[in-house]
Design a protein around this motif. Structure first.
Motif, short mmCIF file in Angstrom:
data_model
loop_
_atom_site.label_atom_id
_atom_site.label_comp_id
_atom_site.label_asym_id
_atom_site.label_seq_id
_atom_site.Cartn_x
_atom_site.Cartn_y
_atom_site.Cartn_z
N VAL A 133 16.36 -3.04 9.46
CA VAL A 133 16.95 -1.74 9.81
C VAL A 133 16.87 -0.78 8.62
O VAL A 133 16.52 0.40 8.78
CB VAL A 133 18.40 -1.90 10.29
N ASP A 134 17.18 -1.27 7.43
CA ASP A 134 17.08 -0.42 6.24
C ASP A 134 15.65 0.10 6.06
O ASP A 134 15.43 1.29 5.76
CB ASP A 134 17.51 -1.19 4.99
N LEU A 135 14.67 -0.78 6.24
CA LEU A 135 13.28 -0.38 6.08
C LEU A 135 12.87 0.63 7.16
O LEU A 135 12.18 1.62 6.88
CB LEU A 135 12.37 -1.61 6.16
N SER A 136 13.30 0.39 8.38
CA SER A 136 12.97 1.31 9.47
C SER A 136 13.60 2.68 9.23
O SER A 136 12.94 3.71 9.42
CB SER A 136 13.47 0.75 10.81
N ASN A 137 14.84 2.71 8.80
CA ASN A 137 15.51 3.98 8.54
C ASN A 137 14.87 4.73 7.39
O ASN A 137 14.83 5.97 7.38
CB ASN A 137 16.99 3.75 8.24
N GLY A 138 14.33 4.00 6.41
CA GLY A 138 13.74 4.64 5.24
C GLY A 138 12.30 5.05 5.43
O GLY A 138 11.89 6.16 5.07
N ILE A 139 11.50 4.16 6.05
CA ILE A 139 10.07 4.43 6.22
C ILE A 139 9.80 5.12 7.55
O ILE A 139 8.80 5.81 7.71
CB ILE A 139 9.28 3.10 6.11
N ARG A 140 10.70 4.94 8.49
CA ARG A 140 10.62 5.51 9.85
C ARG A 140 9.51 4.89 10.67
O ARG A 140 8.77 5.56 11.40
CB ARG A 140 10.48 7.05 9.84
N ASN A 141 9.38 3.56 10.57
CA ASN A 141 8.55 2.77 11.46
C ASN A 141 9.46 2.00 12.41
O ASN A 141 10.68 1.92 12.20
CB ASN A 141 7.69 1.78 10.67
N VAL A 142 8.88 1.42 13.43
CA VAL A 142 9.64 0.73 14.47
C VAL A 142 10.03 -0.68 14.00
O VAL A 142 9.18 -1.42 13.49
CB VAL A 142 8.81 0.64 15.76
N PHE B 111 0.80 -1.22 0.00
CA PHE B 111 0.00 0.00 0.00
C PHE B 111 0.83 1.27 0.00
O PHE B 111 0.30 2.37 -0.11
CB PHE B 111 -0.91 0.02 1.24
N PHE B 112 2.16 1.15 0.12
CA PHE B 112 3.01 2.34 0.22
C PHE B 112 3.01 3.15 -1.08
O PHE B 112 2.81 2.61 -2.17
CB PHE B 112 4.45 1.95 0.54
N THR B 113 3.25 4.44 -0.94
CA THR B 113 3.40 5.33 -2.08
C THR B 113 4.57 6.27 -1.84
O THR B 113 5.05 6.41 -0.72
CB THR B 113 2.13 6.17 -2.33
N ASP B 114 5.04 6.91 -2.90
CA ASP B 114 6.01 8.01 -2.84
C ASP B 114 7.24 7.65 -2.00
O ASP B 114 7.89 6.65 -2.27
CB ASP B 114 5.33 9.28 -2.33
N ARG B 115 7.54 8.46 -0.97
CA ARG B 115 8.78 8.29 -0.21
C ARG B 115 8.88 6.89 0.40
O ARG B 115 9.94 6.26 0.37
CB ARG B 115 8.84 9.34 0.91
N GLU B 116 7.79 6.41 0.95
CA GLU B 116 7.83 5.10 1.60
C GLU B 116 7.99 3.97 0.59
O GLU B 116 8.71 2.99 0.85
CB GLU B 116 6.56 4.93 2.43
N ALA B 117 7.33 4.09 -0.56
CA ALA B 117 7.50 3.09 -1.60
C ALA B 117 8.94 3.05 -2.11
O ALA B 117 9.49 1.98 -2.39
CB ALA B 117 6.54 3.38 -2.75
N LYS B 118 9.55 4.20 -2.21
CA LYS B 118 10.94 4.27 -2.65
C LYS B 118 11.86 3.57 -1.65
O LYS B 118 12.79 2.85 -2.05
CB LYS B 118 11.37 5.73 -2.81
N ALA B 119 11.61 3.74 -0.37
CA ALA B 119 12.43 3.08 0.65
C ALA B 119 12.29 1.57 0.56
O ALA B 119 13.28 0.83 0.70
CB ALA B 119 12.01 3.56 2.04
N LEU B 120 11.07 1.09 0.31
CA LEU B 120 10.88 -0.35 0.15
C LEU B 120 11.59 -0.85 -1.11
O LEU B 120 12.24 -1.91 -1.08
CB LEU B 120 9.38 -0.67 0.07
N GLU C 276 14.24 0.24 -2.47
CA GLU C 276 15.68 0.16 -2.26
C GLU C 276 16.07 -1.12 -1.53
O GLU C 276 17.09 -1.74 -1.83
CB GLU C 276 16.14 1.40 -1.47
N THR C 277 15.25 -1.53 -0.57
CA THR C 277 15.53 -2.78 0.14
C THR C 277 15.28 -3.98 -0.77
O THR C 277 16.02 -4.97 -0.71
CB THR C 277 14.64 -2.87 1.40
N LEU C 278 14.26 -3.92 -1.61
CA LEU C 278 13.97 -5.02 -2.52
C LEU C 278 15.08 -5.22 -3.55
O LEU C 278 15.26 -6.34 -4.06
CB LEU C 278 12.63 -4.77 -3.22
#
Length: 441
Positions: free
Chosen positions: A352-361, A50-59, A61-63
């Protein structure tokens, strides 16, 4: 830069209806592991999220790292897919192999209806240590012994306040109790000569942004379900305490004035968010709001704190939830799907990469304590909320979020004044919820 939905309070009716289709139209046998441990996954796998924009980009990068680790897997990703779309597609037999949901509230229903498969065979086969995941995250990703999801980052709900407004009012720290919250809300509120609200110190209406009973419940330790799965809403006095406090503050503002004010506010997930624009001085929100403020309102000086509570021994409590990820019942490549889930939910560097990018715990102990985790003092407040034993979540149920939706219907009448008898109203919620639970078996 925004999430599609308020994760836990929208589109649930469509999801529940679609799950009925899943139950009726899918085979009785779910996909089983098709390869032995250590065999490299191959083939195509499709992920919806469901992510979009900044959060989708962070995902994304991890993928990229997943693709490098598993070069024989062809990964297709579709963003902006909400739960209703995913569930409908699964019912039609055209769903993805893997999906990420924004709501833990559907886990019980997804597990019970078989929309997502039981991951226990994969977990046991590959020796995944579930104790590496904090208990609260383990609790909202399984139902009646069936682990049909894994935690994909977590959310911790805390309290945001505008430092500039606080300084102007002579306030130095966030409220620690509900009584202090009411007092500060009144002090920070500004009205025009005719009483119209120009700025709300705190907007107490349920239905405003992240104001839901689930997010407020940890303030008083309110209980949702009894041990037998039936509704505890009418019998737990903590709900009466919370709602009495909330209604007193609504009445101080004036319900009609609050509704008029709320109607003038911008969308929660846009740069016009009321807290961003200085229209409200204090809000309950998740840790992700910090990233939105940095991106959409960098000039707003804000502070974060734990939720105000009714008793000192509940200090530090907050609501815990998060995203969940599972293998669709109609998955065409369940083995590669599991490899993707394991990569995203059990490997420390990925989390950790996902947390740093999306800023979730993060949702493993190793990731929570990783030196690579970006944990400034403000973010640490939410890490502490996540770890606090007084923090809680909404328990999974075979009716999904049905018990919350039924309660929220009553709350609309309660805060508007059309439902005046609190005890009778809560008792009626119990009756309605228990009928739903009985029908669901």
């Amino acid at each position: 830069m925004q999430r599609l939905l308020n994760r836990r309070t929208t589109m649930m009716a469509g999801i529940v209806a679609a799950l009925a289709v899943v139950t009726a139209c899918t085979p009785t046998e779910a996909p089983k592991p098709i390869a032995t441990s250590g065999v490299e996954p191959t083939g195509a796998v499709e992920l919806w999220h469901f992510f979009t924009d900044r959060e989708a980009k962070a995902l994304d990068e991890t993928l990229t790292k997943f693709k490098a680790k598993y070069p024989k897997v062809t990964l297709t990703v579709k963003g902006g897919q909400d739960d209703a779309k995913v569930t409908t597609a699964i019912g039609a037999g055209t769903g993805p192999d893997v999906a990420i949901s924004y709501s833990t509230d559907i886990v019980g229903k997804f597990c019970a209806a078989g929309a997502w498969v039981d991951l226990n065979p994969y977990v046991q086969r590959d020796g995944v240590d579930l104790n590496a995941i904090p208990q609260v995250a383990r609790s909202y990703t399984e139902f009646r012994g069936k682990r049909c999801t894994m935690p994909f980052l977590a959310d911790a709900y805390g309290f945001y306040f505008n430092k500039g407004m606080f300084a102007e009012a002579g306030l130095t720290e966030a409220p620690k109790t509900l009584a202090e919250l009411s007092e500060m809300a009144k002090k920070l509120t500004k009205r025009s000569a005719d009483g119209t609200i120009e700025r709300a110190g705190f907007l107490p209406l349920f239905g405003f942004y992240e104001n839901s009973p689930s997010h407020f419940a940890p303030m008083v330790g309110a209980k949702w379900l009894n041990d037998d799965g039936t509704s505890a809403i009418g019998s737990d006095p903590a709900w009466k305490e919370l709602l009495t406090w909330q209604k007193e503050l609504v009445d101080w503002y004036g319900y009609d004035k609050l509704e008029k004010f709320r109607a003038s506010l911008g969308d929660e997930w846009s740069a016009d968010n009321a807290f961003h624009k200085g229209k409200v001085a204090m809000v309950v929100d998740g840790e992700w709001r910090m990233a939105f403020l940095k991106d959409q309102a960098p000039n707003v000086e804000f502070g974060v704190a734990t939720l105000p509570v009714n008793k000192a021994e509940r200090a530090g409590a907050g609501y815990i939830s998060g995203n969940v990820i599972g293998v669709s019942r109609t998955a065409r490549n369940p083995e590669a799907a599991w490899a993707l889930i394991k990569f995203l939910t059990t490997e420390t560097d990925s989390i950790v990469d996902l947390s740093n990018g999306i800023r979730n715990v993060p949702t493993t102990t190793a990731a929570l304590t990783s030196p690579r985790l970006t944990a400034d003092p403000a973010f640490k407040v939410f890490l502490d909320i996540f770890a606090n034993p007084n923090s809680g979540t909404t328990p999974p149920s075979a009716i999904g979020p049905g018990y919350q939706e039924t309660f929220s219907e009553f709350l609309q009448g309660w805060q508007s004044g059309t439902r005046k008898d609190l005890s009778a109203g809560l008792a009626d919620v119990d009756v309605r919820v228990n009928k739903m639970i009985k029908l669901a078996g």
